[in-house]
Enzyme design. Structure first.
Site, short mmCIF file in Angstrom:
data_model
loop_
_atom_site.label_atom_id
_atom_site.label_comp_id
_atom_site.label_asym_id
_atom_site.label_seq_id
_atom_site.Cartn_x
_atom_site.Cartn_y
_atom_site.Cartn_z
N SER A 244 0.82 -1.21 0.00
CA SER A 244 0.00 0.00 0.00
C SER A 244 0.86 1.26 0.00
O SER A 244 0.33 2.36 0.11
CB SER A 244 -0.92 -0.01 1.22
N THR B 280 -1.30 3.06 4.27
CA THR B 280 -0.51 4.29 4.18
C THR B 280 0.35 4.47 5.42
O THR B 280 -0.12 4.23 6.52
CB THR B 280 -1.49 5.49 4.11
N THR C 271 1.99 6.96 0.26
CA THR C 271 1.04 5.89 -0.05
C THR C 271 0.97 5.59 -1.54
O THR C 271 1.33 6.45 -2.36
CB THR C 271 -0.38 6.31 0.41
N ARG D 273 -6.75 9.27 -9.89
CA ARG D 273 -7.27 9.64 -8.56
C ARG D 273 -6.11 9.98 -7.60
O ARG D 273 -5.11 9.28 -7.55
CB ARG D 273 -8.09 8.48 -8.00
N VAL D 274 -6.28 11.06 -6.88
CA VAL D 274 -5.32 11.45 -5.85
C VAL D 274 -6.07 11.49 -4.53
O VAL D 274 -7.20 11.99 -4.45
CB VAL D 274 -4.72 12.84 -6.16
N GLY D 275 -5.46 10.97 -3.48
CA GLY D 275 -6.12 10.93 -2.17
C GLY D 275 -5.68 12.05 -1.26
O GLY D 275 -5.17 13.08 -1.69
N ASP D 276 -5.87 11.82 0.03
CA ASP D 276 -5.54 12.84 1.04
C ASP D 276 -4.05 12.93 1.35
O ASP D 276 -3.56 13.97 1.80
CB ASP D 276 -6.27 12.51 2.35
N THR E 100 -4.84 8.03 7.92
CA THR E 100 -4.85 6.86 7.05
C THR E 100 -6.30 6.47 6.81
O THR E 100 -7.18 6.83 7.59
CB THR E 100 -4.05 5.69 7.68
N GLY E 101 -6.54 5.74 5.74
CA GLY E 101 -7.91 5.31 5.46
C GLY E 101 -8.44 5.92 4.18
O GLY E 101 -7.66 6.33 3.31
N GLY F 235 -9.26 8.31 1.80
CA GLY F 235 -8.80 9.68 1.70
C GLY F 235 -9.88 10.70 1.42
O GLY F 235 -9.81 11.84 1.88
#
Ligand code: SD4
Length: 326
Positions: A85, A187, A205, A215-218, A238-239, A241
């Site tokens: 991950s 992450t 991450t 896609r981009v996360g937090d 974490t989790g 995003g």
């Protein structure tokens, strides 16, 4: 309780309530969830945090600074192909591409980030270069890759055989549904305070497995995946995003601590912001926070979130408290 203490605590409740604009119930009489910490401290998300903490704390013990420590710590996880991950070996998006997000922030308030970066094993070090060698905070996609190559990073294939096989298995049904704690080694967000009392943080991450391409996360978003304010403390997430981004969780936690909450209360309040609005049954989010004195907190939506804490000569896993109890 002495009257002076009572007044002080009442004032804190009032300030916190004013800040969040709702009825915050902070139980200052029951501080059992308050986690006494100390300095120096290194704390990070999930089981892979133990190995990362060890490297980070060694740097600090040898007189190194928190910024070098957080970078070196998360590089361990990024470079490990078994950690599916983060970094090399990370699970790809739905089209089979490993795309990486990372950010870093130091005790002066400087920060750097990369998002949607491919082919570079250690995105955290590219993020640090963005921070130190450009006038910008974030580079993304091909621009981030070009920048990394220009700075001497090597282009590599990050999709391991194991990750590719799992992706091919997923392709059979191609169902996208986040599963709570599915990997349990997600992450990595890592926060550290060095011997001088300076705080830094890093977060890196490969994002949610099978995400839409692009896609981009937090995790690379300063204030969402991670945030540090040297006067107050730091936080990381974490989790899923999307839930963290909607509430700017890490920044929120640091601001709640500024208003008087301890790290545990601030993490809990940030989770409450999510569960108040979102359908959270299948969604996990976990937060970690430290304050300037090395006190720490952790809270998640669901049980199963754990973290590695290096404090007082011990480097051990701990379970976080959660909103859903079981
Ligand atoms: C993301 N927050 O990309 C990351 C993934 C993660 O536990 O932390 N998963 O949304």
């Amino acid at each position: 309780m002495k009257r002076r203490d009572f007044l002080k605590k009442s004032a804190l409740v009032t300030t916190a309530s004013a800040l969040v604009g709702c009825d915050v119930k902070v139980d200052f009489e029951n501080l059992s969830s308050f986690k006494n910490g100390g300095l120096p401290i290194v704390i990070s998300t999930w089981n892979h945090g133990v190995a990362a903490n060890k490297v980070a704390m060694n740097i600090i013990k040898n007189g190194g600074n928190a910024l070098d420590a957080v970078e070196a710590g998360v590089r361990v996880t990024e470079s490990d192909p078994e950690m599916m991950s983060v970094g090399y070996g990370g699970l790809p998006d739905r089209d089979g591409h490993v795309t990486l997000d990372a950010c870093i922030m130091d005790y002066t308030g400087n920060c750097g980030a990369v998002s949607y970066l491919q082919h570079i094993k250690n995105p955290i070090s590219v993020a640090r270069k963005v921070m130190e060698e450009t006038p910008h905070v974030m580079l993304s996609g091909k621009g981030a890759l070009d920048f990394a190559l220009e700075k001497g990073f090597e282009m590599e294939n990050l999709l391991t055989e194991k990750a590719e096989n799992l992706w091919k298995e997923w392709l059979v049904t191609s169902q996208y549904k986040p599963i709570v704690n599915i990997e349990n080694h997600d992450t990595i967000g890592l926060l550290a305070i060095d011997k001088k009392g300076n705080i830094s943080g890093a977060c890196t991450t490969s994002g949610l497995a099978w995400k839409l391409h692009g896609r981009v996360g937090d995790s690379p978003i300063i204030g969402a995946g991670m945030y540090v304010d040297n006067e107050i403390g730091g936080a990381c997430a974490t989790g899923v995003g999307e839930l963290v981004m909607k509430t700017l969780g890490s920044f929120l936690i640091v601001e709640l601590m500024r208003q008087g909450m301890n790290p545990q209360e601030a993490c809990k309040e940030a989770v409450m912001r999510i569960v108040a609005k979102e359908e959270y049954n299948d969604m996990q989010v976990g937060y970690l926070a430290i304050d300037k004195n090395g006190n720490y907190g952790a809270y998640s939506i669901h049980p199963g979130f754990n973290f590695a804490l290096h404090l007082g000569g011990e480097n051990k896993m701990h379970d976080a408290e959660s909103f859903v109890k079981s």
